[in-house]
Design a protein around this motif. Structure first.
Motif, mmCIF file in Angstrom:
data_model
loop_
_atom_site.group_PDB
_atom_site.id
_atom_site.type_symbol
_atom_site.label_atom_id
_atom_site.label_comp_id
_atom_site.label_asym_id
_atom_site.label_seq_id
_atom_site.Cartn_x
_atom_site.Cartn_y
_atom_site.Cartn_z
ATOM 1 N N PRO A 60 1.227 -4.160 4.936
ATOM 2 C CA PRO A 60 0.087 -4.243 4.008
ATOM 3 C C PRO A 60 0.186 -3.250 2.849
ATOM 4 N N LEU A 81 1.951 -14.974 2.610
ATOM 5 C CA LEU A 81 1.007 -13.889 2.326
ATOM 6 C C LEU A 81 0.477 -13.283 3.613
ATOM 7 N N VAL A 82 0.076 -14.156 4.559
ATOM 8 C CA VAL A 82 -0.500 -13.656 5.816
ATOM 9 C C VAL A 82 0.507 -12.783 6.544
ATOM 10 N N ILE A 139 -0.587 -6.873 -4.370
ATOM 11 C CA ILE A 139 -0.680 -6.298 -3.030
ATOM 12 C C ILE A 139 0.653 -6.405 -2.308
ATOM 13 N N LEU A 188 0.930 -9.501 4.734
ATOM 14 C CA LEU A 188 -0.207 -8.589 4.851
ATOM 15 C C LEU A 188 -0.252 -7.942 6.222
ATOM 16 N N ILE A 189 0.170 -8.686 7.252
ATOM 17 C CA ILE A 189 0.126 -8.111 8.590
ATOM 18 C C ILE A 189 1.273 -7.136 8.793
#
Lengths: 370, 394
Positions: free
Chosen positions: A349, A341-342, A280, A345-346
């Motif tokens: 993404p 990761l957070v 991702i 992703l924000i």
């Protein structure tokens, strides 16, 4: 999620142009230069034989690991990025590949170059079995089915098959043999694994831009509509599971022959999550996504986080007296990994590969802004 | 192959039930020998222990179902929220004099998050600011109330405050920015949150197992440690631990309490409405964002409760979240949308675990059986026992 983003007004004018992998001279040059650089890398180390020591020797190991992970994540990309089926059990499939490859070499003395594809095929069959629920379920339900694979497969390998796999104890893997010639040193493994990785990436790219690939993408985008168009959804979902597990198996077998000793604890849920994170962060559904994600996470894991942690090791226990020095490393590694990761992703993404496509377009139509 | 497919399509029900029957027959044949050699007391013992353990699973499953109903996210971080809540409870429970500054900071953070549920603009409202300040003062006083006698009260207030803070924080800063993203981004996000919580708990409370003595009061009340039951037909003795029994009933009580909350309060009604259809709920004037935040806060409280009960029955350490991995199959078994399903699924998974351990050994019950049940459920009845039938429209 378009895999090829182009500036407005750029169209293909011939079939040959449509089929090209590198559409522009710049991208062809970059691809070739990267390939040559990777091939020359071991020669430039101290062990290279040319007497040069431009590059530290550890880089060879890092590149090999990145290549092996990339093969696994390409498999995951076909399953998740192109077909839209979530998998939380990819590490288990890599484990099946690693153990089956190692056991083939141990028990029957099958040579390396047969054992790797055979391990891939065996893993693909196992993956087919766990892909069966995708007939009836999707979304979170399917994620849970693959999570079940992540729990069931290691248990089966640990207890009922203990006589084969050594259970919780490590399993030694024999050195790979090629017509009586043994590959001990890492440099030789390097020249085996890198071309294989490039070949696998090429095959995946070809699969995804063929009729099969378009069918997979249509299943991802809207499976009901795909079914109405005459695509056998179940068959293509199973095909995606098959191919994905095949890649996982090949990656696992290569891993086994590369490190020479296997332990079941490696193929746990954390590795599955890491594969998911690599895909991702790299960009699911982009051909270059797996490479970017694997390289990024590897650098984060091996270089950035240890450096940060070693600084905090002194500071944190001094500032907060209730923190034990022994816990700092084991706790900051997951903490920083999760935090990265957070944030990723924000902020982005769609992944690094998406950024790369945007960058490419910006370069192509410079000096105008995109 | 064609003929086979045709046959399957025409006799779908029959084939499914034949498969179920075949599984049960194989299962019976596999376990028959072992079953015959077991004494009835062992069987009764396993059944009771399994059911009691299942109570906590039901609580965990309820939290996951709640989030899924409200926002369509499967919360993989539930296990680590549980661990965090339990650890926080332990801190307030075992420290006789809590630092008022720390308690105040925690209360401030929680009240800030609660006030800003719908957006930071709420902070300009003088009336809510006044209520907020009052709440901070009351919470701080309660949390830093010194003495051994009030430690239960202190721990409950502190635990709830802290876990509400964590729940709202997770919702606000990780889940809300991802609205509209594909499903697996959300999955990875909850997994990343659980990594962060794992690191945080390990950093603050260390990796040494902690025993949470919440059931030490039972002895003072004159209750025995274990309840023994002997009878002729059992051919042995059944021993039930009192703390497990109390845990089970507390979990059940909490479960019933939350179900009543959803059924009979305005907030509960609003939550059910927004779970049913978010756009419709918004159009009749419900603030869906607030409702989502409330759902996360309640889930965090549920997780804390489960963590405290499970930690009290065994111990608090970094392996506690794996209990939640056994509760995931319970959620799917009961149905992702069903609250009754969470209870039934939790109890069934508890039973299956203990029976699996009894019959096969090798950790089969703990590690393997829940996921085997999950696979069977997904193939035979993907919606779970009580879940909604999903009908797809184009």
């Amino acid at each position: 999620m378009a895999s090829n983003i182009r500036p407005a007004g750029v169209f293909d004018t011939s079939y040959a142009q449509d089929m090209k992998i590198n559409r522009t001279r710049t991208s062809r040059f970059l691809a070739n230069a990267a390939f040559v650089a990777v091939l020359l890398l071991p020669l430039l180390t101290a062990e290279g034989g040319l007497g040069l020591s431009v590059v530290p020797a550890v880089w060879v190991g890092i590149v090999v690991r990145i290549a092996i992970y990339t093969i696994a994540v390409i498999g995951l990309n076909i399953l998740m990025g192109y077909t839209g089926q979530i998998s939380l059990g990819h590490a288990a499939f890599v484990g099946v590949g690693a153990y089956s490859g190692a056991l083939m070499a141990r028990l029957w003395g099958i040579p390396f170059w047969i054992a790797v594809p055979l391990a891939g095929l065996f893993t693909a069959l196992v993956g087919l079995l766990f892909g069966l629920p995708s007939l009836r379920v999707k979304g979170f339900y399917l994620a849970m089915a693959t999570l079940a694979a992540q729990f069931i497969i290691p248990w089966l390998m640990r207890y009922p098959m203990e006589r084969l796999t050594n259970g919780s104890r490590p399993l030694e893997v024999p050195d790979p043999q090629f017509f009586g010639f043994s590959f001990g040193p890492q440099v030789v493994m390097y020249y085996l694994i890198i071309p294989l990785a490039v070949l696998m990436a090429f095959l995946a790219r070809n699969l995804t831009r063929s009729r099969v690939g378009r069918a997979l993408i249509s299943v991802r985008d809207n499976d009901l509509a795909a079914e109405l168009l005459g695509i056998n959804v179940f068959r293509y979902k199973l095909l995606a599971f098959f191919v994905s597990s095949f890649y996982a198996g090949v990656a696992g077998a290569l891993w086994a022959f590369d490190i020479g000793s296997l332990s079941l604890d490696k193929f746990n849920l954390a590795l599955s999550i890491e594969f998911l994170a690599m895909l991702i962060i790299g960009g699911a559904g982009f051909p270059l996504g797996p490479l970017f994600g694997v390289a990024f996470i590897n650098i984060l894991r091996e270089n950035i986080i240890p450096n940060v942690v070693s600084n905090f090791k002194v500071v944190l226990p001094n500032v907060f007296p209730f923190i034990a020095v022994a816990d700092v490393e084991s706790s900051l590694v997951p903490f920083l990994f999760g935090l990265a990761l957070v944030i990723f992703l924000i902020v982005e993404p769609r992944g690094l590969a998406y950024r790369w496509e945007i960058l490419r377009i910006a370069w192509k139509i410079r000096p105008y802004a995109y | 192959m064609e003929a086979l497919q045709k046959f399957y399509r025409e006799n779908r029900t029959l084939v499914t039930w034949l498969m179920v029957a075949a599984v049960f027959i194989v299962f019976y044949l596999l376990t028959q020998e072992r079953l015959n050699s077991l004494r009835p007391s062992r069987m009764v013992q396993t059944t009771i222990t399994g059911l009691l353990v299942g109570g906590v699973y039901a609580l965990i499953a309820l939290g996951i179902v709640l989030i899924n109903k409200a926002s369509g996210v499967f919360n993989f971080a539930q296990g680590y929220m549980m661990l965090f809540g339990g650890m926080l409870f332990y801190s307030f429970f075992s420290t006789p004099n809590v630092n008022p500054l720390a308690a105040g900071a925690l209360a401030f953070g929680t009240v800030l998050m609660v006030l800003a549920m719908n957006g930071w603009r709420e902070l300009r409202n003088l009336r809510s600011l006044g209520i907020g300040v009052a709440a901070v003062v009351v919470l701080t006083l309660l949390m830093s109330w010194q003495g051994e006698d009030v430690r239960m009260l202190r721990a409950i207030v502190g635990g709830i405050t802290g876990s509400v803070f964590v729940g709202l924080f997770i919702e606000r800063f990780t889940i809300r920015p991802l609205i509209g993203q594909p499903l697996f981004t959300m999955v990875l996000m909850t997994l990343a949150v659980s990594e962060i919580l794992k690191g945080f708990v390990n950093l603050i409370w260390g990796s040494v197992p902690i025993s949470l003595q919440i059931f030490s009061g039972l002895e003072r009340l004159g209750l025995p440690n274990t309840i023994r039951w002997e009878a002729e037909f059992l051919q042995g003795r059944v021993v039930v631990r009192t703390d497990l029994l109390v845990t089970f009933f507390l979990a059940l009580a909490a479960f019933v309490g939350f179900v009543l909350f959803f059924r009979y309060t305005n907030v509960g009604l609003a939550m059910r409405a927004s779970a049913e259809n978010q756009q419709l709920a918004q159009s009749v004037g419900l603030r869906v964002r607030v409702i989502l935040a409330v759902a996360w806060g309640i889930t965090a409280i549920l997780a804390m409760l489960a963590g405290v009960l499970q930690g009290g029955a065994s111990q608090l350490d970094l392996n506690l979240p794996f209990v939640a991995f056994s509760a995931f199959p319970a959620v799917l078994l009961g149905g992702l949308e069903s609250i009754t399903g969470a209870l039934v699924g939790g109890l069934i998974i508890g039973l299956v675990q203990d029976w699996g351990n009894l019959l096969y050994g090798n950790q089969a019950g703990t590690e393997l059986m829940p996921y085997l049940v999950l696979m069977i459920v997904l193939i035979i009845r993907p919606d779970g026992l009580f879940g909604e039938k999903r009908i797809e429209r184009i």
